[in-house]
Write an enzyme that holds these catalytic residues in place. Structure first.
Site, short mmCIF file in Angstrom:
data_model
loop_
_atom_site.label_atom_id
_atom_site.label_comp_id
_atom_site.label_asym_id
_atom_site.label_seq_id
_atom_site.Cartn_x
_atom_site.Cartn_y
_atom_site.Cartn_z
N GLU A 18 0.88 -1.18 0.00
CA GLU A 18 0.00 0.00 0.00
C GLU A 18 0.91 1.21 0.00
OE1 GLU A 18 -3.26 0.23 -0.09
OE2 GLU A 18 -3.72 -1.89 0.06
N CYS A 28 -2.61 8.94 2.86
CA CYS A 28 -2.28 8.44 1.52
C CYS A 28 -3.37 8.75 0.52
CB CYS A 28 -2.00 6.95 1.58
SG CYS A 28 -3.35 6.03 2.33
P1 NAD Z 1 8.26 5.14 4.55
O1 NAD Z 1 8.20 4.30 3.32
O2 NAD Z 1 9.44 6.00 4.75
O3 NAD Z 1 8.15 4.22 5.86
C1 NAD Z 1 7.09 3.31 6.05
C2 NAD Z 1 7.54 2.24 7.03
O4 NAD Z 1 8.60 1.50 6.45
C3 NAD Z 1 8.09 2.79 8.35
O5 NAD Z 1 7.77 1.91 9.39
C4 NAD Z 1 9.59 2.80 8.11
O6 NAD Z 1 10.32 2.71 9.31
C5 NAD Z 1 9.75 1.55 7.28
N1 NAD Z 1 10.92 1.57 6.39
C6 NAD Z 1 11.57 2.64 5.89
N2 NAD Z 1 12.59 2.25 5.10
C7 NAD Z 1 12.57 0.89 5.08
C8 NAD Z 1 13.36 -0.10 4.44
N3 NAD Z 1 14.37 0.23 3.64
N4 NAD Z 1 13.05 -1.40 4.64
C9 NAD Z 1 12.00 -1.74 5.42
N5 NAD Z 1 11.22 -0.85 6.07
C10 NAD Z 1 11.50 0.46 5.88
O7 NAD Z 1 6.92 6.00 4.55
P2 NAD Z 1 6.48 7.11 5.60
O8 NAD Z 1 7.03 8.40 5.15
O9 NAD Z 1 6.72 6.68 6.99
O10 NAD Z 1 4.90 7.09 5.39
C11 NAD Z 1 4.25 7.87 4.47
C12 NAD Z 1 4.04 7.13 3.16
O11 NAD Z 1 3.16 6.03 3.37
C13 NAD Z 1 3.37 7.99 2.12
O12 NAD Z 1 3.96 7.76 0.88
C14 NAD Z 1 1.93 7.48 2.12
O13 NAD Z 1 1.21 7.71 0.94
C15 NAD Z 1 2.13 6.03 2.39
N6 NAD Z 1 0.90 5.45 2.90
C16 NAD Z 1 0.19 4.61 2.09
C17 NAD Z 1 -1.03 4.09 2.54
C18 NAD Z 1 -1.86 3.18 1.67
O14 NAD Z 1 -2.73 2.52 2.20
N7 NAD Z 1 -1.62 3.12 0.38
C19 NAD Z 1 -1.48 4.40 3.82
C20 NAD Z 1 -0.72 5.26 4.61
C21 NAD Z 1 0.48 5.77 4.15
#
Ligand code: NAD
Length: 484
Positions: free
Chosen positions: A253, A287
């Site tokens: 997602e 999101c």
């Molecule tokens: P992010 O991708 O930076 O982090 C998301 C999660 O992944 C966090 O727990 C982070 O610690 C972890 N993470 C980061 N790098 C990683 C790696 N290399 N390997 C494994 N895990 C890792 O995103 P964010 O900035 O925390 O969240 C916002 C983003 O999430 C936005 O792009 C938003 O659109 C998206 N989002 C999508 C949905 C959906 O349902 N489509 C819902 C909510 C948020």
């Protein structure tokens, strides 16, 4: 001021609450005032490995239980989350920033998700397929995928894990979950509900720590069969690449850049209200938040005036205070990024109608004034990058085909919103827009019983709904040859 015992701060592995092996902790910061509200256990690879081993040991017995027994635990979890909703919501507001009514709504949505999957798990039906050869019988049956790793972001720390943990447990999978580093307290409270509901040891495990070692453990351990991730498209792509070696099943997602389109027959006052609610919910850090507003030229002036008026009236403040509608942004980085996006838009000719910068009304915390801008064009980063910000860019349109083309002109395809009372226009838009979620006269469409997820670079697979259950099931084909 937080007391030492105010929050539970440990990981939950194999049915026990545990500190990190090293004793290391990480501070959880309240974005409204930058105070430290708790120090939580901060583990690493060893804790992740231990949690995976516990999930692997617990899997055969959990899977073998009657789905009705698993359902009881999930329903009890939902009940406990509702009983504790005020406490969980206050914690969520303190670690994440959103206003308390939004936090409470999120906690209740997560409880509803547990209850809905508790029931839907009973409907993991297979199929009987008519054979071509009369001496054979064919069945397709459903089988839990196995051990599931979940990774979730900070913006919905209750709702997003519930969409993964509840369906996985309902069908007999076991789970290892990691919350975002900055917002672990909400998921700890949800794990207390699971534990108090009678979940057997090892069936669901909670590990806090940096992202890399946790992801390494999931990808490298052969027992982990599925990874369910919510987060940015950038990290999602990296995880897809990493999934290749172990052919791990992935649900993703990812980010969005949702258009909101208003046709001239819509009620301008009502739609402006819906647009402002949709945009500034959780400060635009959603999101599926609308982030490009296409308004028909016939009503553009009236809509703009109404939206600006409503945005000016929004009450900004600490989410725990009565009447607050918009809290702080989540962290300094988000504030910096929003300021840079607005400055970039300004330098490309955007006109700021309200807001436009950091709020100077607060001594501490990460505050940005809810912002509405016009004279927007495609050269602005705001129009091409996912903004995740409290900024409403307004654009005009005149023809339906042009607005469909503009709305689809992005690698994202998560959500889209259309406001019209014309059935033909609504149908053409629903069919023409490239988005996994389409709200027609509905700015807040997410609900447990309906599929949620993105097209294009917004993700793979769906959560919620019966599709969200399927994500944790394999289809197994059984062919039986009969004796003569
Ligand atoms: P992010 O991708 O930076 O982090 C998301 C999660 O992944 C966090 O727990 C982070 O610690 C972890 N993470 C980061 N790098 C990683 C790696 N290399 N390997 C494994 N895990 C890792 O995103 P964010 O900035 O925390 O969240 C916002 C983003 O999430 C936005 O792009 C938003 O659109 C998206 N989002 C999508 C949905 C959906 O349902 N489509 C819902 C909510 C948020």
């Amino acid at each position: 001021m937080a007391t030492a015992t105010e929050f539970r701060t440990q990981m939950y592995v194999d049915g026990e609450w545990r500190d990190a092996d090293s004793g290391k902790t990480l501070a959880v910061i309240n974005p409204a005032d930058e105070s430290t509200i708790a120090e939580v256990a901060y583990g690493g690879r060893a804790e992740a490995d231990r949690a995976i081993a516990a999930a692997a040991r617990a899997f055969p017995a959990w899977r073998a239980q009657s789905v009705y027994e698993r359902s009881k635990v999930l329903k009890r979890t939902a009940e406990l989350m509702r009983e504790r909703a005020d406490t969980i919501a206050r914690t969520l507001t303190r670690e994440q920033g959103k206003p308390l009514p939004e936090a409470k709504g999120e906690v209740l949505h997560a409880a509803d998700t547990f209850e809905w999957f508790a029931e839907e798990g009973k409907r993991a039906y297979g199929r009987i397929i008519p054979p071509a050869n009369v001496a054979k019988r064919h069945y397709a049956i459903k089988h839990p995928v196995g051990i599931v790793g979940t990774i979730t972001p900070w913006n919905f720390p209750a709702a997003l894990p519930s969409r993964k943990i509840a369906p996985a447990l309902a069908v007999g999978c076991t789970v290892v979950s990691r919350p975002a580093e900055q917002t672990p307290l909400t998921l700890i409270l949800m794990f207390e509900c699971l534990a108090d509901a009678g979940l057997p040891a090892g069936v669901a495990n909670l590990v806090m720590g940096p992202p890399r070692p946790f992801a390494d453990a999931l990808f490298e351990h052969p027992a982990v069969r599925k990874i369910s991730f919510t987060g940015s498209t950038e990290v999602g792509k990296e995880l897809i690449r990493r999934s290749a070696d172990g052919v791990k099943r992935m649900s993703l997602e990812l980010g969005g850049h949702a258009p909101l389109i208003v046709f001239p027959d819509a009620d301008v006052a009502q739609v402006a209200q819906a647009a402002v609610i949709g945009k500034f919910r959780n400060n635009g850090q959603v999101c599926i938040a609308p982030s490009r507003f296409y308004v028909h030229e016939k009503i553009a002036k009236d809509f703009t005036e109404a939206a600006v008026e409503l945005t000016k009236k929004l009450k900004l403040g600490n989410g725990l205070e009565e009447g607050v509608q918009v809290g702080p942004m989540f962290e300094a980085r988000a504030l910096d990024k929003t300021s840079a996006l607005v400055e970039d838009a300004r330098s490309h000719g955007a006109k700021i109608l309200t807001g436009g910068g950091r709020s100077s009304r607060f001594d501490k915390g990460y505050w940005f004034e809810p912002t509405v801008i016009r004279e927007v064009n495609g050269a602005m980063k705001l129009m091409t990058q996912e903004p995740f910000a409290p900024v409403m860019p307004l654009l005009d349109f005149s023809k339906i085909d042009d607005v469909i083309a503009a709305a689809n002109d992005t690698p994202y395809g998560l959500a889209a919103y259309v406001f019209t009372n014309d059935l033909t226009v609504a149908t053409r838009m629903a069919e023409g827009l490239e988005a996994g979620i389409i709200g027609i006269n509905d700015p807040v469409p997410a609900t447990p019983q309906c599929p949620f997820g993105g097209m294009k670079e917004s993700g793979l697979g769906r959560e919620l709904g019966s599709e969200g259950l399927d994500a944790y099931l394999e289809t197994k084909y059984v062919s039986v040859g009969l004796r003569n």
